[in-house]
Design a protein around this motif. Sequence first.
Motif, mmCIF file in Angstrom:
data_model
loop_
_atom_site.group_PDB
_atom_site.id
_atom_site.type_symbol
_atom_site.label_atom_id
_atom_site.label_comp_id
_atom_site.label_asym_id
_atom_site.label_seq_id
_atom_site.Cartn_x
_atom_site.Cartn_y
_atom_site.Cartn_z
ATOM 1 N N LEU A 145 -28.149 -16.642 51.204
ATOM 2 C CA LEU A 145 -28.925 -15.868 52.165
ATOM 3 C C LEU A 145 -28.583 -16.277 53.599
ATOM 4 O O LEU A 145 -28.428 -15.424 54.474
ATOM 5 N N LYS A 146 -28.445 -17.569 53.829
ATOM 6 C CA LYS A 146 -28.160 -18.075 55.184
ATOM 7 C C LYS A 146 -26.857 -17.479 55.723
ATOM 8 O O LYS A 146 -26.787 -17.065 56.872
ATOM 9 N N MET A 147 -25.826 -17.414 54.884
ATOM 10 C CA MET A 147 -24.534 -16.867 55.294
ATOM 11 C C MET A 147 -24.656 -15.373 55.611
ATOM 12 O O MET A 147 -24.132 -14.896 56.610
ATOM 13 N N VAL A 148 -25.392 -14.655 54.776
ATOM 14 C CA VAL A 148 -25.558 -13.215 54.982
ATOM 15 C C VAL A 148 -26.352 -12.959 56.258
ATOM 16 O O VAL A 148 -26.011 -12.081 57.050
ATOM 17 N N LYS A 149 -27.401 -13.758 56.476
ATOM 18 C CA LYS A 149 -28.193 -13.606 57.700
ATOM 19 C C LYS A 149 -27.327 -13.858 58.934
ATOM 20 O O LYS A 149 -27.469 -13.178 59.952
ATOM 21 N N LYS A 150 -26.440 -14.837 58.850
ATOM 22 C CA LYS A 150 -25.560 -15.123 59.984
ATOM 23 C C LYS A 150 -24.659 -13.925 60.263
ATOM 24 O O LYS A 150 -24.471 -13.532 61.422
ATOM 25 N N LYS A 151 -24.114 -13.319 59.228
ATOM 26 C CA LYS A 151 -23.247 -12.154 59.402
ATOM 27 C C LYS A 151 -24.018 -10.992 60.033
ATOM 28 O O LYS A 151 -23.525 -10.321 60.924
ATOM 29 N N ILE A 152 -25.239 -10.776 59.554
ATOM 30 C CA ILE A 152 -26.074 -9.701 60.107
ATOM 31 C C ILE A 152 -26.368 -9.993 61.574
ATOM 32 O O ILE A 152 -26.297 -9.105 62.426
ATOM 33 N N TYR A 153 -26.687 -11.242 61.875
ATOM 34 C CA TYR A 153 -27.032 -11.626 63.244
ATOM 35 C C TYR A 153 -25.833 -11.476 64.187
ATOM 36 O O TYR A 153 -25.979 -10.983 65.307
ATOM 37 N N VAL A 154 -24.658 -11.882 63.722
ATOM 38 C CA VAL A 154 -23.449 -11.728 64.543
ATOM 39 C C VAL A 154 -23.224 -10.242 64.855
ATOM 40 O O VAL A 154 -22.945 -9.873 65.998
ATOM 41 N N GLU A 155 -23.366 -9.378 63.851
ATOM 42 C CA GLU A 155 -23.197 -7.935 64.069
ATOM 43 C C GLU A 155 -24.258 -7.394 65.025
ATOM 44 O O GLU A 155 -23.961 -6.580 65.894
ATOM 45 N N PHE A 156 -25.489 -7.857 64.854
ATOM 46 C CA PHE A 156 -26.584 -7.432 65.729
ATOM 47 C C PHE A 156 -26.303 -7.828 67.174
ATOM 48 O O PHE A 156 -26.420 -7.011 68.097
ATOM 49 N N LEU A 157 -25.912 -9.089 67.377
ATOM 50 C CA LEU A 157 -25.605 -9.554 68.740
ATOM 51 C C LEU A 157 -24.409 -8.806 69.320
ATOM 52 O O LEU A 157 -24.402 -8.441 70.502
ATOM 53 N N TRP A 158 -23.401 -8.590 68.496
ATOM 54 C CA TRP A 158 -22.198 -7.891 68.956
ATOM 55 C C TRP A 158 -22.542 -6.468 69.400
ATOM 56 O O TRP A 158 -22.136 -6.033 70.475
ATOM 57 N N ASN A 159 -23.294 -5.765 68.572
ATOM 58 C CA ASN A 159 -23.680 -4.393 68.925
ATOM 59 C C ASN A 159 -24.536 -4.372 70.185
ATOM 60 O O ASN A 159 -24.377 -3.493 71.043
ATOM 61 N N SER A 160 -25.426 -5.362 70.319
ATOM 62 C CA SER A 160 -26.255 -5.449 71.522
ATOM 63 C C SER A 160 -25.401 -5.711 72.759
ATOM 64 O O SER A 160 -25.613 -5.096 73.812
ATOM 65 N N LEU A 161 -24.452 -6.611 72.629
ATOM 66 C CA LEU A 161 -23.568 -6.928 73.747
ATOM 67 C C LEU A 161 -22.770 -5.700 74.178
ATOM 68 O O LEU A 161 -22.698 -5.379 75.370
ATOM 69 N N ILE A 162 -22.177 -5.010 73.236
ATOM 70 C CA ILE A 162 -21.380 -3.815 73.541
ATOM 71 C C ILE A 162 -22.255 -2.748 74.180
ATOM 72 O O ILE A 162 -21.877 -2.132 75.183
ATOM 73 N N TYR A 163 -23.439 -2.542 73.625
ATOM 74 C CA TYR A 163 -24.340 -1.538 74.185
ATOM 75 C C TYR A 163 -24.752 -1.904 75.608
ATOM 76 O O TYR A 163 -24.744 -1.064 76.508
ATOM 77 N N ASN A 164 -25.107 -3.161 75.830
ATOM 78 C CA ASN A 164 -25.534 -3.594 77.164
ATOM 79 C C ASN A 164 -24.407 -3.503 78.176
ATOM 80 O O ASN A 164 -24.639 -3.199 79.348
ATOM 81 N N LYS A 165 -23.182 -3.775 77.739
ATOM 82 C CA LYS A 165 -22.044 -3.721 78.661
ATOM 83 C C LYS A 165 -21.585 -2.296 78.947
ATOM 84 O O LYS A 165 -21.240 -1.964 80.079
#
Length: 165
Positions: free
Chosen positions: A122-142
Motif C-alpha cells: 500500500l505504501k508504494m502505491v500511495k507514493k505513486k499516486i501522490y507523485v502523480e497528484f503532485l505532478w499534475n498539480s505542478l503542471i496545472y499551476n505552471k
Amino acid sequence: MIKKNILYLLVFLICFSLNSEAKIFIVKKVNNQIITNLDVAIEQQYLKTLNPKTANLDPANFRKIAEESLVNEKIKELELLRYFEINPSDLPKDVFMSFIRNFNMKTEKEFEQFLKSKNLELKMVKKKIYVEFLWNSLIYNKYGKTINIDENKIRKKVLEISKKE
C-alpha cells in the motif's frame, strides 16, 4: 571415502544454491537514482494490477513499458523534489478514495487486502499516486492559465467523430 563423497556433495549443494539465487542488477540510471530488475518486476505487477489488459502484451514489450514508466516516475520525482517534499502520508484522502473507487472498493483496508493478493504494498502505491497528484498539480499551476479551451470546436469534433461511427 564416504567423508570425501559427503564433502563433494556439500560443495555441490552450496554452489548450486548460490547460483539459483535471484540476482539483482541495475537496469537503468536516472541522475543518481538507479532502477533495478527487481524494481521493473514490481512495476510490471503494479501495471498489471492497474490494467489487467497489459497481461496480454508481449513480455519483452511489457518489460520496456515498465522500464519507461519507472524512468518517467524518477524524472517526475527529481523535478518535484525541487518544489515539494514527497511524503505519501500527505496524499489527500479524497484523491486516494477516488483512486480506490476505480477498483470498486470502499475502504483502505479492502484496497490493502487487494494489493496484498497482488504482492504489492500500500505504501508504494500511495507514493505513486501522490507523485502523480503532485505532478499534475505542478503542471496545472505552471501552465493552467495559458491553456485556452474552445468548447465549440471540441463539440463539433465529437459530433463529427460520432457521425462517422
